[in-house]
Enzyme design. Structure first.
Site, PDB file in Angstrom:
ATOM      1  N   ASP A 181       0.770  -1.185  -0.008  1.00 51.50           N
ATOM      2  CA  ASP A 181       0.140   0.231   0.121  1.00 51.50           C
ATOM      3  C   ASP A 181       0.933   1.258   0.015  1.00 51.50           C
ATOM      4  O   ASP A 181       0.443   2.358  -0.691  1.00 51.50           O
ATOM      5  CB  ASP A 181      -0.924   0.012   1.262  1.00 51.50           C
ATOM      6  CG  ASP A 181      -2.074  -1.187   1.228  1.00 51.50           C
ATOM      7  OD1 ASP A 181      -2.098  -1.676   0.162  1.00 51.50           O
ATOM      8  OD2 ASP A 181      -2.709  -1.188   2.273  1.00 51.50           O
ATOM      9  N   HIS A 188       1.770  -9.254   0.335  1.00 57.50           N
ATOM     10  CA  HIS A 188       0.869  -7.956   0.673  1.00 57.50           C
ATOM     11  C   HIS A 188       1.483  -7.093   1.446  1.00 57.50           C
ATOM     12  O   HIS A 188       1.738  -5.919   1.316  1.00 57.50           O
ATOM     13  CB  HIS A 188      -0.555  -8.065   0.730  1.00 57.50           C
ATOM     14  CG  HIS A 188      -1.409  -6.875   0.628  1.00 57.50           C
ATOM     15  ND1 HIS A 188      -1.656  -6.384  -0.520  1.00 57.50           N
ATOM     16  CD2 HIS A 188      -2.091  -6.190   1.597  1.00 57.50           C
ATOM     17  CE1 HIS A 188      -2.287  -5.292  -0.550  1.00 57.50           C
ATOM     18  NE2 HIS A 188      -2.652  -5.120   0.817  1.00 57.50           N
ATOM     19  N   LYS A 189       1.762  -7.665   2.578  1.00 61.18           N
ATOM     20  CA  LYS A 189       2.642  -6.625   3.670  1.00 61.18           C
ATOM     21  C   LYS A 189       3.475  -7.947   4.578  1.00 61.18           C
ATOM     22  O   LYS A 189       3.286  -8.938   4.564  1.00 61.18           O
ATOM     23  CB  LYS A 189       1.456  -5.978   4.530  1.00 61.18           C
ATOM     24  CG  LYS A 189       0.666  -5.320   4.112  1.00 61.18           C
ATOM     25  CD  LYS A 189      -0.522  -4.342   5.313  1.00 61.18           C
ATOM     26  CE  LYS A 189      -1.181  -3.671   4.539  1.00 61.18           C
ATOM     27  NZ  LYS A 189      -2.458  -3.154   5.698  1.00 61.18           N
ATOM     28  N   TYR A 245       1.319  -9.888   6.688  1.00 60.85           N
ATOM     29  CA  TYR A 245       0.663 -11.050   5.911  1.00 60.85           C
ATOM     30  C   TYR A 245       1.327 -11.758   5.254  1.00 60.85           C
ATOM     31  O   TYR A 245       1.274 -11.609   4.032  1.00 60.85           O
ATOM     32  CB  TYR A 245      -0.658 -10.247   5.201  1.00 60.85           C
ATOM     33  CG  TYR A 245      -1.659  -9.390   6.031  1.00 60.85           C
ATOM     34  CD1 TYR A 245      -1.950  -9.879   7.074  1.00 60.85           C
ATOM     35  CD2 TYR A 245      -1.859  -8.093   5.492  1.00 60.85           C
ATOM     36  CE1 TYR A 245      -3.008  -8.872   7.968  1.00 60.85           C
ATOM     37  CE2 TYR A 245      -2.848  -7.113   6.208  1.00 60.85           C
ATOM     38  CZ  TYR A 245      -3.320  -7.802   7.407  1.00 60.85           C
ATOM     39  OH  TYR A 245      -4.154  -6.884   8.303  1.00 60.85           O
ATOM     40  N   ASP A 271      -5.554  -6.456  -4.239  1.00 62.62           N
ATOM     41  CA  ASP A 271      -5.363  -4.920  -4.217  1.00 62.62           C
ATOM     42  C   ASP A 271      -3.624  -4.528  -4.281  1.00 62.62           C
ATOM     43  O   ASP A 271      -3.600  -3.669  -4.844  1.00 62.62           O
ATOM     44  CB  ASP A 271      -5.617  -4.443  -2.830  1.00 62.62           C
ATOM     45  CG  ASP A 271      -6.673  -5.114  -2.095  1.00 62.62           C
ATOM     46  OD1 ASP A 271      -7.080  -6.177  -2.425  1.00 62.62           O
ATOM     47  OD2 ASP A 271      -7.419  -4.512  -1.076  1.00 62.62           O
ATOM     48  N   ARG A 293     -14.460  -4.467  -4.784  1.00 58.65           N
ATOM     49  CA  ARG A 293     -13.174  -3.563  -4.764  1.00 58.65           C
ATOM     50  C   ARG A 293     -11.798  -4.125  -5.158  1.00 58.65           C
ATOM     51  O   ARG A 293     -11.284  -3.435  -5.787  1.00 58.65           O
ATOM     52  CB  ARG A 293     -13.139  -2.527  -3.669  1.00 58.65           C
ATOM     53  CG  ARG A 293     -12.335  -1.591  -3.920  1.00 58.65           C
ATOM     54  CD  ARG A 293     -12.450  -0.166  -3.155  1.00 58.65           C
ATOM     55  NE  ARG A 293     -12.049  -0.263  -1.651  1.00 58.65           N
ATOM     56  CZ  ARG A 293     -12.916  -0.030  -0.688  1.00 58.65           C
ATOM     57  NH1 ARG A 293     -13.954   0.608  -0.760  1.00 58.65           N
ATOM     58  NH2 ARG A 293     -12.425   0.000   0.500  1.00 58.65           N
ATOM     59  N   GLY A 331     -12.220  -4.489  -8.904  1.00 58.60           N
ATOM     60  CA  GLY A 331     -11.719  -3.209  -9.175  1.00 58.60           C
ATOM     61  C   GLY A 331     -10.425  -2.861  -9.421  1.00 58.60           C
ATOM     62  O   GLY A 331      -9.947  -2.032 -10.413  1.00 58.60           O
ATOM     63  N   TRP A 332      -9.610  -2.911  -8.213  1.00 62.17           N
ATOM     64  CA  TRP A 332      -8.121  -2.631  -8.084  1.00 62.17           C
ATOM     65  C   TRP A 332      -7.460  -3.542  -9.343  1.00 62.17           C
ATOM     66  O   TRP A 332      -6.601  -2.871  -9.904  1.00 62.17           O
ATOM     67  CB  TRP A 332      -7.495  -2.962  -6.743  1.00 62.17           C
ATOM     68  CG  TRP A 332      -7.979  -2.236  -5.639  1.00 62.17           C
ATOM     69  CD1 TRP A 332      -8.310  -2.822  -4.455  1.00 62.17           C
ATOM     70  CD2 TRP A 332      -7.663  -0.681  -5.408  1.00 62.17           C
ATOM     71  NE1 TRP A 332      -8.513  -1.724  -3.461  1.00 62.17           N
ATOM     72  CE2 TRP A 332      -8.158  -0.730  -4.041  1.00 62.17           C
ATOM     73  CE3 TRP A 332      -7.169   0.314  -6.215  1.00 62.17           C
ATOM     74  CZ2 TRP A 332      -8.132   0.705  -3.468  1.00 62.17           C
ATOM     75  CZ3 TRP A 332      -7.158   1.432  -5.517  1.00 62.17           C
ATOM     76  CH2 TRP A 332      -7.552   1.736  -4.273  1.00 62.17           C
TER      77      TRP A 332
END
Length: 389
Positions: A101, A145-146, A149, A156, A226, A229-230
């Site tokens: 992110d 992702h992170k 995680y 995303d 979403r 969508g990402w």
């Protein structure tokens, strides 16, 4: 920094009476960007480096590119300069969190680098690229992702990290990394695809050990609008930074077409918009969700402009979705500011609150107005629709 608009004709009226509810003649992108300048001159008053701000800044930058009004470029620069320091360091950015992110705002940094040539933006972009070079990976080669995680791929993350990755590599000539950029996208599609629907699940756990993960597939229980969508927007955007003749570019386009075609099958017949859980339209509490619907429509609109989608029906589906999106999701205040409604505030998996990815979980997250995760896609879609005029 310039503070004078290149034209005065680009300005829109500031009274709500000048615009009708859902009016197709309103220049929605311009009005939305004007709204940000007036309502949120500082995009993040909490002094936090947050990915959704970059999404809005990308939208405002698109309005600058289309209008030439330098107030919008100044807005992007002023807000990025709250964080990027004279030496190129980024305030409130935590490298060692290895959080994809945190990379998303790098797209706005690259916009400013290309506009200004200011080397501090290059230094900031170098830092974000270095994070990706050291980002932990799953056994398949996909970015975590992170850091918190481990071994998890979230859709995303392709928008957050891998579009910047591709753009940076193209900018500095790192052609040796193109295969790895492509791998991020093709892995994510292959690992999360639900063959029964043609949609991609929200996330994948390579260890199959998380309480939300299927023990055999590692997939989270549901698709989430979403996240789709990402992913769709990311697959559109990345193609601009890949060599035309690279086979991975063609594969990404094929995957994009398949995902958008599957999404179209699950669109609400009355509006051509999508539900929070797209393949569960008839279940109680499910609702037409704005941020994901605007993202999917934006991906369709951009794909049509760039020639990434072919076949009958796409233009009509886009126009019908945009018509109903204006009616379902947008309002204009007495000040003449655009509000974007009916968006899921946030959704994820795991964490301290043990988000389990169940249907009940996705229905439990707050529905809000003007969250940047929905306002940014509104600007992006509205800009594309104005380009079609």
């Amino acid at each position: 920094m310039s503070t004078t608009a290149s034209t005065t004709s680009a300005r829109t009226p500031t009274t709500g009476a000048a615009h009708r509810y859902g009016d197709p003649s309103t220049r929605w992108a311009l009005l939305g960007a004007e709204t940000m300048l007036s309502r949120e001159p500082r995009i993040n008053t909490r002094q936090r480096w947050e990915y959704e701000d970059g999404l809005v800044l990308n939208g405002v930058y698109g309005v600058y590119r289309d209008t030439g009004d330098v107030r919008f470029l100044d807005y992007v620069r002023t807000n990025i300069d709250e964080f990027v320091q004279p030496d190129g360091t980024i305030r409130h950015y935590a490298y060692d969190e290895f959080n994809l992110d945190h990379v998303n705002n790098g797209k706005a940094i690259l916009d400013l680098l290309e506009e200004t040539g200011d080397e501090r933006y290059r230094a900031a972009a170098d830092t974000l690229f270095d994070q990706l070079q050291h980002q932990p990976r799953t056994s398949e080669g996909s970015f975590w992702h992170k850091r918190i995680y481990p071994d998890q791929v979230w859709l995303d993350g392709l928008y957050m990290g891998s579009v910047f990755y591709a753009r940076y590599c193209a900018l500095v000539g790192r052609s040796d990394l193109v295969d790895d950029v492509v791998r991020q996208f093709t892995n994510a599609y292959d690992l999360t695809l639900d063959p029964a629907t043609g949609l991609c699940r929200h996330a994948y756990d390579a260890t199959r050990s998380m309480y939300w993960a299927d023990a055999e597939t590692g997939l989270s229980p549901h698709v989430w609008l979403r996240a789709l969508g990402w992913f769709a927007m990311a697959m559109v955007d990345v193609q601009a930074y890949l060599p035309q003749d690279h086979p991975g570019r063609a594969q990404i386009r094929t995957n994009l077409g398949a995902l958008l075609t599957a999404l179209q099958r699950y669109a609400d017949p009355a509006t051509n918009l999508w539900f929070q859980i797209p393949d569960q339209a008839g279940r109680p509490m499910n609702y037409l969700e704005s941020s994901g619907s605007l993202m999917v429509l934006s991906a369709i609109a951009t794909s049509l402009r760039l020639g990434y989608l072919a076949g009958p029906g796409w233009d009509e589906a886009l126009e019908r979705g945009w018509t109903h999106a204006r009616e379902q999701f947008l309002s204009i205040t007495a000040e003449g500011w655009v509000n974007v409604h009916k968006m899921c505030q946030v959704a994820g998996l795991g964490g301290a609150t043990r988000r389990d990815g169940s249907y009940a979980y996705y229905m439990s997250e707050p529905i809000v107005t003007n969250d940047h995760k929905g306002y940014g896609p509104f600007l992006l879609l509205a800009t594309e629709m104005e380009r079609r005029r």
